[in-house]
Scaffold this motif. Sequence first.
Motif, PDB file in Angstrom:
ATOM      1  N   GLU A 282      -1.400   6.450   8.629  1.00 56.58           N
ATOM      2  CA  GLU A 282      -0.926   7.365   7.592  1.00 56.58           C
ATOM      3  C   GLU A 282       0.526   7.070   7.205  1.00 56.58           C
ATOM      4  N   ALA A 283       1.354   6.715   8.210  1.00 58.48           N
ATOM      5  CA  ALA A 283       2.751   6.380   7.895  1.00 58.48           C
ATOM      6  C   ALA A 283       2.781   5.142   7.005  1.00 58.48           C
ATOM      7  N   THR A 284       1.903   4.166   7.315  1.00 59.20           N
ATOM      8  CA  THR A 284       1.844   2.945   6.504  1.00 59.20           C
ATOM      9  C   THR A 284       1.399   3.279   5.076  1.00 59.20           C
ATOM     10  N   GLU A 285       0.365   4.107   4.988  1.00 63.51           N
ATOM     11  CA  GLU A 285      -0.154   4.489   3.669  1.00 63.51           C
ATOM     12  C   GLU A 285       0.912   5.242   2.863  1.00 63.51           C
ATOM     13  N   PHE A 286       1.643   6.126   3.535  1.00 63.38           N
ATOM     14  CA  PHE A 286       2.690   6.904   2.867  1.00 63.38           C
ATOM     15  C   PHE A 286       3.759   5.969   2.289  1.00 63.38           C
ATOM     16  N   LEU A 287       4.180   4.997   3.106  1.00 68.70           N
ATOM     17  CA  LEU A 287       5.223   4.071   2.635  1.00 68.70           C
ATOM     18  C   LEU A 287       4.711   3.222   1.476  1.00 68.70           C
ATOM     19  N   GLU A 288       3.436   2.814   1.545  1.00 70.85           N
ATOM     20  CA  GLU A 288       2.853   2.037   0.428  1.00 70.85           C
ATOM     21  C   GLU A 288       2.882   2.865  -0.859  1.00 70.85           C
ATOM     22  N   THR A 433       7.518   7.727  12.702  1.00 75.77           N
ATOM     23  CA  THR A 433       7.073   6.341  12.587  1.00 75.77           C
ATOM     24  C   THR A 433       7.449   5.745  11.228  1.00 75.77           C
ATOM     25  N   ALA A 434       7.255   6.512  10.154  1.00 71.89           N
ATOM     26  CA  ALA A 434       7.545   5.982   8.807  1.00 71.89           C
ATOM     27  C   ALA A 434       9.013   5.564   8.709  1.00 71.89           C
ATOM     28  N   TYR A 435       9.909   6.359   9.296  1.00 62.33           N
ATOM     29  CA  TYR A 435      11.339   6.037   9.233  1.00 62.33           C
ATOM     30  C   TYR A 435      11.591   4.653   9.828  1.00 62.33           C
ATOM     31  N   GLU A 436      11.022   4.435  11.008  1.00 59.55           N
ATOM     32  CA  GLU A 436      11.298   3.150  11.674  1.00 59.55           C
ATOM     33  C   GLU A 436      10.569   2.001  10.995  1.00 59.55           C
ATOM     34  N   PHE A 437       9.363   2.244  10.468  1.00 63.32           N
ATOM     35  CA  PHE A 437       8.662   1.189   9.722  1.00 63.32           C
ATOM     36  C   PHE A 437       9.458   0.811   8.467  1.00 63.32           C
ATOM     37  N   ALA A 438      10.030   1.823   7.808  1.00 60.86           N
ATOM     38  CA  ALA A 438      10.710   1.574   6.527  1.00 60.86           C
ATOM     39  C   ALA A 438      12.073   0.932   6.717  1.00 60.86           C
ATOM     40  N   THR A 439      12.769   1.303   7.791  1.00 64.14           N
ATOM     41  CA  THR A 439      14.166   0.877   7.918  1.00 64.14           C
ATOM     42  C   THR A 439      14.384  -0.190   8.989  1.00 64.14           C
ATOM     43  N   SER A 440      13.400  -0.371   9.859  1.00 57.90           N
ATOM     44  CA  SER A 440      13.546  -1.256  11.030  1.00 57.90           C
ATOM     45  C   SER A 440      14.721  -0.804  11.905  1.00 57.90           C
ATOM     46  N   GLU A 441      15.084   0.452  11.773  1.00 60.63           N
ATOM     47  CA  GLU A 441      16.153   1.005  12.621  1.00 60.63           C
ATOM     48  C   GLU A 441      15.557   2.062  13.540  1.00 60.63           C
ATOM     49  N   THR A 442      16.269   2.340  14.642  1.00 61.26           N
ATOM     50  CA  THR A 442      15.772   3.340  15.583  1.00 61.26           C
ATOM     51  C   THR A 442      16.115   4.754  15.095  1.00 61.26           C
TER      52      THR A 442
END
Length: 583
Positions: A282-288, A433-442
């Motif tokens: 869902e986090a992946t879908e949201f970012l897409e 999860t979406a935050y870290e997927f989108a930014t590659s930051e912790t």
Amino acid sequence: MTDKKTLFIDGKEVEFTDEPNLLEVIRKAGLNVPTFCYRPDLTTFGACRMCVVEVEGRGIQSSCTMPPEAGLKIHINTEKTRRIRKTVLELLLANHDKSCLTCEKSGKCELQQYAEEYGIRKIRYPDKAEEDYLPIDDSSPSLVRDMNKCILCGACVRACTEFQGHSVLGFANRGSKTVVQPMNGRPLGQVDCVNCGQCAAVCPTGALTIKSDIEKVWAEITNPNKKVVVQMAPATRVAIGEIFGLEPGENSIGKMNAALRKIGFDLVFDTNFGADLTIMEEATEFLERLKSGQNLPIFTSCCPAWVKYLEDQHPDMLHHLSSCKSPMSMLSPVLKALVPENFGIARENLVVVGIMPCTAKKYECKRPELAKDGVPDTDYVLTTQELGRMIKEAGIDFNALTPETHDSPFGEYSGAGTIFGASGGVAEAAVRTAYEFATSETLNDVDIKEMRGTSNRCKDIELDIKGTKVVVRVVSTLKEAEKSIQEIKDGKAQFQMLEVMACPGGCINGGGQPQSCNDSSIKAERAKGLYKEDAELPVRKSHYNPSIRKLYNEYLEEPSSHKAHELLHTLYQDKYKGSYKDV
Ligand code: SF4
Ligand code: SF4
Ligand code: SF4
């Protein structure tokens, strides 16, 4: 500062502040009067007359409808109030199908309880005539209606209208012919009921009960050719203990694991693993969707009552729903695909059971698209209440059990998976999860406390994902969800994600949980129990769950892959066109 005033209950001075009625003041003072129709979360109906009190200078009053006033002198157990309550009970019992021994609600029925407490041994009024008995309606996948046990308290009608804004149930006819029935007198399974079970949760008698699948599950467990595996939803672990006298919110997951094995389940997994999977997808879908700007706001899709509501009422909005299956319905096909090779069990002998806080999950597991070759991914759903009954039937002393752990790998979970059980939990887990997927930051501070809380049914939370402003709306009850849908239709919506849970406060207050309709603080305690477990777990983000990582590395490849879509995503039904719609 709140003004404190006092009144007198049976001669004792009692303080009150903003209690809406005398009944709440009585309860606050540690006392009680009986009631069938008063439910603190619903509007006051004042129909049953069981909560009568004597007020000096004002005579007999129903305490649920009378506001408190300073100086009032009230008496709760007088000769007159007791006589009125006994007469009410006798009249209700005369009109009631008195099949207590075989009633689903036996032992938990408020009519039975008060008849016993008030020593009703004889009924002075004639029984209802044979020809007035109504057929039992078991057309719903989730609930059974037996209107011969209805006492017309109206709680179900108010729950359906005030929580779901839906008015599936209503009063029909007049006088002695009055009944509560679904729209146009049709069977419940043939109207737009979303199966949330909130009506049954507030019903004081056996008139509306959960459809039991206990016997079917026992038959599978006792079949030597079958291997029965089980998964349990987050909200069940903080409520099951209530059936055995533990405090609401106490996390009984270890005892649950032990009890399930004693009952005879072969492998014990955890729906929280499925919740972690849901977040990956869902986090992946949201970012897409954020990137493409399409189909926003995204709607969460893990509540089957909400999904059905959209399909029935707003098929033009189905493209907003996340295509992710619910955690239960993600984990089940994974189990059907991988348990055979991991545990050496033939797929055709494998039975998957879900223990859910939810009556709508009984409907969800029967949806034809959540099956492979006609065999459901989740074979049966039992509610928390039903599991409690099985534990008792098996003669297990729940409180004496030594906690056990789940089976691996499909029992491992993160704190994000656990908080799914409370309103706001899905969105909070997705954002971690979406935050870290989108930014590659912790994301250092994972507690998004603004999303939490069981009393506020609509919250907007503004987040900053490295310069991108995102507003997440969290709602519980379909009545609130409907307002958000209208905002979108009017072009006024300012949010990009909408989390909807049909039950007030989320699944912790689902229709399959142990009943708590007289104490709304119970859901807050259950939510606290989930957030406590989240805070104590070593892994609090779904994408750091080692077993989830392994599953992607070895099988699913990556979120939103072809394989992931095959197992973890679904279609929704546009019932007017009679077809399933890809989003
Ligand atoms: S299950 Fe929910 S939607 Fe259906 S009648 Fe009951 S309260 Fe209404
Ligand atoms: S079905 Fe239950 S909740 Fe509804 S009016 Fe009858 S007794 Fe009350
Ligand atoms: S909020 Fe939870 S318990 Fe209630 S209907 Fe939805 S999924 Fe079921």
